[in-house]
Design a protein around this motif. Structure first.
Motif, PDB file in Angstrom:
ATOM      1  N   ALA A  54      18.244 -76.858  -0.725  1.00 61.53           N
ATOM      2  CA  ALA A  54      17.054 -76.037   0.540  1.00 61.53           C
ATOM      3  C   ALA A  54      16.708 -75.447  -0.638  1.00 61.53           C
ATOM      4  O   ALA A  54      16.700 -74.741  -1.352  1.00 61.53           O
ATOM      5  N   ARG A  55      14.256 -75.511  -0.134  1.00 63.39           N
ATOM      6  CA  ARG A  55      14.155 -74.806  -1.128  1.00 63.39           C
ATOM      7  C   ARG A  55      13.096 -73.663  -0.038  1.00 63.39           C
ATOM      8  O   ARG A  55      12.655 -74.363   0.761  1.00 63.39           O
ATOM      9  N   HIS A  56      13.460 -72.828  -0.728  1.00 64.29           N
ATOM     10  CA  HIS A  56      12.409 -71.446   0.169  1.00 64.29           C
ATOM     11  C   HIS A  56      11.024 -71.193   0.180  1.00 64.29           C
ATOM     12  O   HIS A  56      11.257 -71.244  -1.191  1.00 64.29           O
ATOM     13  N   THR A  57      10.186 -71.431   1.299  1.00 68.68           N
ATOM     14  CA  THR A  57       8.959 -71.388   0.842  1.00 68.68           C
ATOM     15  C   THR A  57       8.610 -70.846   1.471  1.00 68.68           C
ATOM     16  O   THR A  57       8.530 -70.069   2.324  1.00 68.68           O
ATOM     17  N   GLY A  58       7.247 -70.225   1.343  1.00 69.19           N
ATOM     18  CA  GLY A  58       6.017 -68.928   1.418  1.00 69.19           C
ATOM     19  C   GLY A  58       4.615 -70.060   1.702  1.00 69.19           C
ATOM     20  O   GLY A  58       4.891 -71.307   2.212  1.00 69.19           O
ATOM     21  N   PRO A  59       4.087 -69.054   2.430  1.00 72.35           N
ATOM     22  CA  PRO A  59       2.587 -69.960   2.838  1.00 72.35           C
ATOM     23  C   PRO A  59       1.745 -70.095   1.742  1.00 72.35           C
ATOM     24  O   PRO A  59       1.799 -70.313   0.428  1.00 72.35           O
ATOM     25  N   ALA A  60       0.827 -71.374   1.804  1.00 76.66           N
ATOM     26  CA  ALA A  60      -0.562 -72.089   1.329  1.00 76.66           C
ATOM     27  C   ALA A  60      -0.523 -70.924   0.562  1.00 76.66           C
ATOM     28  O   ALA A  60      -1.250 -69.664   0.940  1.00 76.66           O
ATOM     29  N   GLY A  61      -0.786 -70.873  -0.942  1.00 78.79           N
ATOM     30  CA  GLY A  61      -2.150 -69.168  -1.179  1.00 78.79           C
ATOM     31  C   GLY A  61      -0.408 -68.746  -2.184  1.00 78.79           C
ATOM     32  O   GLY A  61      -1.696 -68.081  -3.181  1.00 78.79           O
ATOM     33  N   SER A  62       1.132 -68.794  -1.912  1.00 80.28           N
ATOM     34  CA  SER A  62       1.987 -67.515  -2.261  1.00 80.28           C
ATOM     35  C   SER A  62       2.440 -67.786  -3.160  1.00 80.28           C
ATOM     36  O   SER A  62       2.620 -69.389  -3.526  1.00 80.28           O
ATOM     37  N   PRO A  63       3.371 -67.799  -4.044  1.00 79.31           N
ATOM     38  CA  PRO A  63       3.576 -68.246  -4.952  1.00 79.31           C
ATOM     39  C   PRO A  63       4.443 -69.203  -5.208  1.00 79.31           C
ATOM     40  O   PRO A  63       5.057 -70.144  -5.930  1.00 79.31           O
ATOM     41  N   VAL A  79      21.151 -81.737  -8.709  1.00 79.55           N
ATOM     42  CA  VAL A  79      20.381 -82.795  -7.995  1.00 79.55           C
ATOM     43  C   VAL A  79      19.782 -83.333  -7.837  1.00 79.55           C
ATOM     44  O   VAL A  79      18.573 -82.819  -9.108  1.00 79.55           O
ATOM     45  N   ASP A  80      19.492 -84.831  -7.247  1.00 78.95           N
ATOM     46  CA  ASP A  80      18.277 -85.509  -7.500  1.00 78.95           C
ATOM     47  C   ASP A  80      18.160 -85.777  -6.232  1.00 78.95           C
ATOM     48  O   ASP A  80      18.529 -86.378  -4.882  1.00 78.95           O
ATOM     49  N   GLU A  81      16.516 -85.284  -6.467  1.00 79.65           N
ATOM     50  CA  GLU A  81      16.038 -85.625  -5.375  1.00 79.65           C
ATOM     51  C   GLU A  81      14.822 -86.898  -4.719  1.00 79.65           C
ATOM     52  O   GLU A  81      15.150 -87.156  -3.260  1.00 79.65           O
ATOM     53  N   GLN A  82      15.844 -87.675  -4.953  1.00 80.71           N
ATOM     54  CA  GLN A  82      15.812 -89.750  -4.530  1.00 80.71           C
ATOM     55  C   GLN A  82      16.842 -89.917  -3.579  1.00 80.71           C
ATOM     56  O   GLN A  82      16.633 -91.146  -3.545  1.00 80.71           O
ATOM     57  N   ARG A  83      18.327 -89.222  -4.527  1.00 77.86           N
ATOM     58  CA  ARG A  83      19.080 -89.461  -3.424  1.00 77.86           C
ATOM     59  C   ARG A  83      19.703 -88.312  -2.638  1.00 77.86           C
ATOM     60  O   ARG A  83      20.302 -88.748  -1.226  1.00 77.86           O
ATOM     61  N   ASP A  84      19.934 -86.924  -3.047  1.00 80.94           N
ATOM     62  CA  ASP A  84      19.860 -86.298  -1.972  1.00 80.94           C
ATOM     63  C   ASP A  84      19.585 -85.780  -1.051  1.00 80.94           C
ATOM     64  O   ASP A  84      18.095 -86.027  -0.998  1.00 80.94           O
ATOM     65  N   GLY A  85      18.625 -84.703  -0.514  1.00 82.79           N
ATOM     66  CA  GLY A  85      18.822 -84.603   1.361  1.00 82.79           C
ATOM     67  C   GLY A  85      17.707 -83.197   0.338  1.00 82.79           C
ATOM     68  O   GLY A  85      18.726 -82.132   0.988  1.00 82.79           O
ATOM     69  N   VAL A  86      16.931 -83.028   0.541  1.00 82.54           N
ATOM     70  CA  VAL A  86      16.206 -82.063  -0.272  1.00 82.54           C
ATOM     71  C   VAL A  86      14.643 -81.526   1.090  1.00 82.54           C
ATOM     72  O   VAL A  86      14.586 -82.864   0.994  1.00 82.54           O
ATOM     73  N   PHE A  87      15.551 -80.501   1.043  1.00 83.40           N
ATOM     74  CA  PHE A  87      14.162 -79.634   2.308  1.00 83.40           C
ATOM     75  C   PHE A  87      13.579 -78.818   1.919  1.00 83.40           C
ATOM     76  O   PHE A  87      14.621 -77.852   1.018  1.00 83.40           O
ATOM     77  N   ASP A  88      12.574 -78.307   2.984  1.00 85.75           N
ATOM     78  CA  ASP A  88      11.888 -76.931   2.458  1.00 85.75           C
ATOM     79  C   ASP A  88      12.324 -76.287   4.152  1.00 85.75           C
ATOM     80  O   ASP A  88      12.629 -76.859   4.634  1.00 85.75           O
ATOM     81  N   LYS A  89      12.433 -74.850   2.963  1.00 86.55           N
ATOM     82  CA  LYS A  89      12.579 -73.668   4.713  1.00 86.55           C
ATOM     83  C   LYS A  89      11.494 -72.727   5.005  1.00 86.55           C
ATOM     84  O   LYS A  89      11.175 -72.148   3.190  1.00 86.55           O
ATOM     85  N   THR A  90      10.646 -71.917   5.674  1.00 90.57           N
ATOM     86  CA  THR A  90      10.555 -70.544   5.529  1.00 90.57           C
ATOM     87  C   THR A  90      11.411 -69.521   6.092  1.00 90.57           C
ATOM     88  O   THR A  90      10.791 -68.521   5.993  1.00 90.57           O
ATOM     89  N   ARG A  91      12.651 -69.657   6.597  1.00 93.46           N
ATOM     90  CA  ARG A  91      12.815 -68.565   7.077  1.00 93.46           C
ATOM     91  C   ARG A  91      14.474 -68.382   6.095  1.00 93.46           C
ATOM     92  O   ARG A  91      14.709 -69.555   6.018  1.00 93.46           O
ATOM     93  N   PRO A  92      15.906 -67.771   6.865  1.00 95.29           N
ATOM     94  CA  PRO A  92      16.672 -67.694   5.967  1.00 95.29           C
ATOM     95  C   PRO A  92      17.299 -68.677   6.547  1.00 95.29           C
ATOM     96  O   PRO A  92      18.087 -69.161   5.685  1.00 95.29           O
ATOM     97  N   ASN A  93      17.720 -69.189   7.268  1.00 94.16           N
ATOM     98  CA  ASN A  93      18.631 -69.249   7.915  1.00 94.16           C
ATOM     99  C   ASN A  93      18.294 -71.403   7.558  1.00 94.16           C
ATOM    100  O   ASN A  93      16.810 -71.845   8.328  1.00 94.16           O
ATOM    101  N   CYS A  94      18.715 -72.031   7.593  1.00 89.77           N
ATOM    102  CA  CYS A  94      18.567 -73.419   6.528  1.00 89.77           C
ATOM    103  C   CYS A  94      18.343 -73.826   7.493  1.00 89.77           C
ATOM    104  O   CYS A  94      17.575 -75.477   7.571  1.00 89.77           O
TER     105      CYS A  94
END
Length: 180
Positions: A54-63, A79-94
């Protein structure tokens, strides 16, 4: 003698990304935690267990805007982004508004191994949510971290969450003891 059903297992790595792990405020025991997470990735691969990150992300324009340099996974993370399940999240709960629950169901995962950061936010929330979704979460006690806070040092936060979550919410294990 009949062996009880052993659920299929997967590894979930939370928020080991440039803007959090490699930012100006370094997480507690970061070198050891990263080494332990990478050891878990190697163990998962040897057992043919899926790896999710999981990658925590903020709103557009944020760091931490999606796709920004700071939102990217740490290059040292195995982690290999081509092989593994990589996803973005915006909340603490994955699981909130992400594909994770669907991926786990599709792969018939029953036990979810959890590592990453920050202990008191995303790790805690995800451990509790996983149990509520009927998964068997396993928190790797020496593979999650956070930073010091004004109220409590990071080592105390990690120890407190290991003690609090163990039993009602997770099974606690160590990197060395866990086998996929």
């Amino acid at each position: 003698m009949h062996e009880p059903h052993r659920p299929r297992r997967a590894l979930l790595i939370i928020d080991i990304q440039q803007g959090m792990f490699a930012g100006p405020e370094r997480p507690h025991d970061n070198t050891r935690v990263l080494a332990n997470i990478n050891a878990l990735v190697r163990k998962a691969r040897e057992a043919h267990a899926p790896v999710y990150a999981a990658r925590h992300t903020g709103p557009a324009g944020s760091p931490l805007a999606p796709g920004s340099a700071l939102s990217q996974l740490l290059p040292e993370l195995l982690v290999d982004e081509q092989r593994d399940g990589v996803f973005d999240k915006t909340r603490p709960n994955c699981f909130h508004a992400t594909p994770l629950a669907g991926w786990l169901a599709e792969a018939d995962i029953g036990e979810l191994v959890i590592a990453g950061m920050k202990t008191q936010y995303c790790v805690d929330s995800t451990c509790r949510a996983a149990a509520d979704l009927g998964l068997r979460p396993v928190l790797i006690a020496d593979a999650h971290t956070c930073m010091d806070t004004p109220a409590l040092g990071a080592a105390a936060i990690v120890a407190h969450h290991n003690a609090t979550l163990a039993g009602p919410f997770v099974r606690l294990s160590s990197t060395a003891d866990y086998a996929f």
